[in-house]
Design a protein around this motif. Structure first.
Motif, short mmCIF file in Angstrom:
data_model
loop_
_atom_site.label_atom_id
_atom_site.label_comp_id
_atom_site.label_asym_id
_atom_site.label_seq_id
_atom_site.Cartn_x
_atom_site.Cartn_y
_atom_site.Cartn_z
N UNK A 302 0.86 -1.18 0.00
CA UNK A 302 0.00 0.00 0.00
C UNK A 302 0.89 1.22 0.00
N UNK A 303 0.48 2.25 -0.70
CA UNK A 303 1.25 3.50 -0.72
C UNK A 303 0.79 4.38 0.44
N UNK A 304 1.71 4.73 1.31
CA UNK A 304 1.36 5.54 2.48
C UNK A 304 1.91 6.95 2.29
N UNK A 305 1.08 7.93 2.58
CA UNK A 305 1.54 9.31 2.48
C UNK A 305 1.61 9.90 3.88
N UNK A 306 2.83 10.24 4.31
CA UNK A 306 3.00 10.89 5.62
C UNK A 306 3.27 12.36 5.34
N UNK A 307 2.27 13.17 5.60
CA UNK A 307 2.39 14.59 5.24
C UNK A 307 2.01 15.44 6.41
N UNK A 308 2.54 16.62 6.41
CA UNK A 308 2.18 17.51 7.51
C UNK A 308 0.70 17.81 7.47
N UNK A 309 0.19 17.87 8.63
CA UNK A 309 -1.24 18.07 8.72
C UNK A 309 -1.60 19.53 8.66
N UNK A 310 -2.72 19.79 8.07
CA UNK A 310 -3.27 21.14 8.11
C UNK A 310 -4.27 21.14 9.25
#
Lengths: 398, 186
Positions: A302-310
């Motif tokens: 699975x592709x996981x996106x760890x991004x800063x949250x808004x």
């Protein structure tokens, strides 16, 4: 704990199973025929009378017919049948039309008859009746039967090799027949499938241990060879996950597996049906799961996106008897917070540094008057983002 | 209950079709279960059951109410199975379990009854050659003595004893294999 004898006794003593309805029909038929054939004077059967009558009638007719033939035989008509004329009390065939009588089989043919191959008529099911699961018997040259007489049996064998003996569902195995000098062979694959082909092939759709038996026949003798096939359930891997900030919680679903290995795509791994991991950096990662059940393996990614949250929060613009005045939104992400509520003239009437505590509309123990008030909130989120909110609060009560 | 059964048997002997059906309905599940244990598949078990009931109905008038009726019924089924087995024996050679089936000294020979399903046990016993299966069934489940088994099967008493021990050895081996397999799948 039980001995095998006790185990079987405990299981099968009093074991019951309903037979199919056909059985009673068949029993009735057999009972009827039994009565029919039983020559019992007490129950004189109408059929017997009829049969007796027929036989008697037939005999009388034949006698009558024979009489007629005898009298007409003297005038032997020329036709293609053999005509018998009586001469000197002897019946002689008309030499012109002799039909040769078949001679007896030669003695050689008689001996060969015993070698004649007649495959048994049974369906595979009754063949299975003798299908004992046995081990290699290739070295038997003589055998004793129950009367303790020595018999010589033909030199034949039962043997096979398999393409593989362990696999995952659905597991197809091919069997190469290595038997020698057989008349025919019968395969019982142990999974309900049978075959009379020389080589065998079957597919196991359920996990288990199966005993595959080959029966070979030469004349009136047979032999068996068996081997075991082990089949494991093929697992199917599925991932379910949730991401919160830099942390992922992942769970394996719908598997029939005993082992789970996760690779988070950042060089870190973990094992278990449910795992948690915190990434160091934002980015896109490939989450990989390998499940296995003994030798059966499945993998899924699975592709996981760890991004800063808004993050954001907001405030209501009114206060009533039922409500309280407090922030809504990503309140749990707030790391620093300061709320001030003032009158329109700028007089401070409430402050708070706890985002979970709202304003109930009281000042110094008393409800404030209806009207419009002002709030100002300064805050910072866990990701470092800062904000400032200002607005009006309309207090609506008596 | 005793008189009810008595009545039923008498009616059956007299050929009362309803009574015969009632008798069949009452005892067929038990006797079918028994037949299944003495044959390798449904069809031959059904044959044994059918032949047995025909004999039962024919022989009912000879039943003297000495001993258990159920026991008598079971005996008919077993005898029918043995007759079939003997017929088969004349036409085919039934191979022997070779020596190396003896139980290894450290092999586990005790089992928990909860470990195996009925189907699994039936499969294990069906993996034996017919003669051995018969001896094991008669000794372990029916509880006959080796002398009686030898008489019933027309074999030597020592043959019965050694066939039982060999059958037992194979069964132990099979059960242990099955146990190991089940654990590995968990």
């Amino acid at each position: 704990m039980n001995t095998p004898e006790d185990l079987f006794k405990g299981c099968f003593d009093g074991f019951e199973k309903e037979p199919s309805d056909e059985i009673w029909q068949n029993i009735q038929k057999k009972l009827f025929w039994q009565r029919f054939w039983k020559f019992d004077f007490k129950t004189l059967n109408v059929w017997y009378l009829a049969a007796a009558g027929l036989i008697l009638g037939g005999t009388l007719y034949n006698v009558y017919d024979l009489q007629k033939n005898i009298s007409s035989a003297e005038t032997s008509e020329k036709n293609n049948d053999v005509n018998f004329t009586k001469r000197n009390d002897q019946w002689l065939a008309n030499s012109e039309n002799i039909i040769p009588i078949e001679t007896n089989k030669t003695s050689e043919e008689k001996n060969n008859f015993t070698k004649q191959i007649i495959p048994d008529t049974p369906s595979p099911i009754s063949e299975g009746r003798e299908n004992g699961e046995i081990f290699q018997n290739t070295d038997i040259k003589t055998v004793t039967n129950t009367e303790n007489k020595e018999i010589n049996i033909p030199d034949f064998s039962a043997s096979f090799k398999m393409s593989s003996n362990t696999g995952c569902t659905p597991f197809t195995v091919e069997f190469k027949n290595l038997s020698k000098n057989t008349d025919y062979c019968y395969w019982n694959f142990g999974n309900g499938d049978v075959s009379y082909d020389n080589d065998g092939k079957t597919t196991f759709t359920k996990p288990g241990q199966y005993v595959v038996t080959l029966k070979t026949v030469n004349g009136t003798f047979c032999q068996f060879y068996s081997d075991t096939v082990t089949v494991y359930e093929q697992p199917q891997a599925q991932i379910a996950y949730a991401v919160s900030s830099k942390t992922i919680i992942a769970e394996a679903r719908n598997t029939k597996a005993s082992s789970f290995v996760w690779d988070f795509g950042n060089g870190k791994k973990s094992v278990g049906e449910k795992v948690t991991h915190t990434y160091n950096d934002y980015g896109n990662y490939t989450l990989n799961l390998i499940v296995s059940n003994n030798i059966c393996v499945d993998t899924v990614t699975a592709g996981i996106s760890i991004a800063p949250q808004e993050y954001s929060i907001n405030f209501p613009n009114a206060l009533t008897e039922e409500t309280r005045f407090f922030p809504k939104g990503n309140v749990e992400e707030i790391s620093r917070y300061s709320l001030k509520i003032m009158t329109r003239n700028g007089k401070e009437i409430f402050t708070s540094t706890d985002p979970r505590k709202g304003w109930d509309g009281y000042y110094k123990g008393e409800k404030v008057q209806r009207g419009v008030y002002v709030y100002n909130c300064q805050y910072e989120f866990s990701n470092g983002e800062r904000g400032n909110l200002t607005g009006n609060i309309t207090v609506l009560w008596e | 209950m005793e008189t009810q059964l008595h009545d039923l048997i008498e009616k059956c002997s007299a050929g009362n079709r309803e009574a015969q059906y009632k008798l069949y309905k009452t005892y067929s599940p038990l006797l079918y279960g028994l037949a299944l244990r003495y044959s390798y598949n449904q069809t031959s078990a059904e044959d044994i059951l059918q032949d047995s009931f025909v004999k039962i109905f024919a022989g009912l008038k000879d039943f003297k109410f000495e001993g258990s009726f159920e026991g008598w019924l079971k005996r008919v089924v077993i005898n029918t199975a043995i007759t079939g087995y003997h017929k088969d024996l004349k036409h085919r050679h039934h191979a022997d379990l070779t020596e190396f089936q003896d139980v290894l000294p450290d092999e586990n020979s005790e089992f928990d009854s909860a470990e195996f399903t009925q189907e699994e046990l039936l499969n294990v016993i069906n993996s034996l050659p017919e003669g051995y299966k018969m001896v094991f069934n008669l000794y372990a489940v029916e509880g006959f003595k080796h002398r009686e088994i030898a008489d019933m099967l027309g074999i030597d008493i020592n043959t019965s004893k050694s066939q039982f021990m060999r059958a037992r050895g194979v069964i132990i081996k099979r059960l242990n294999e099955l146990k190991k397999f089940k654990i590995s799948v968990l």
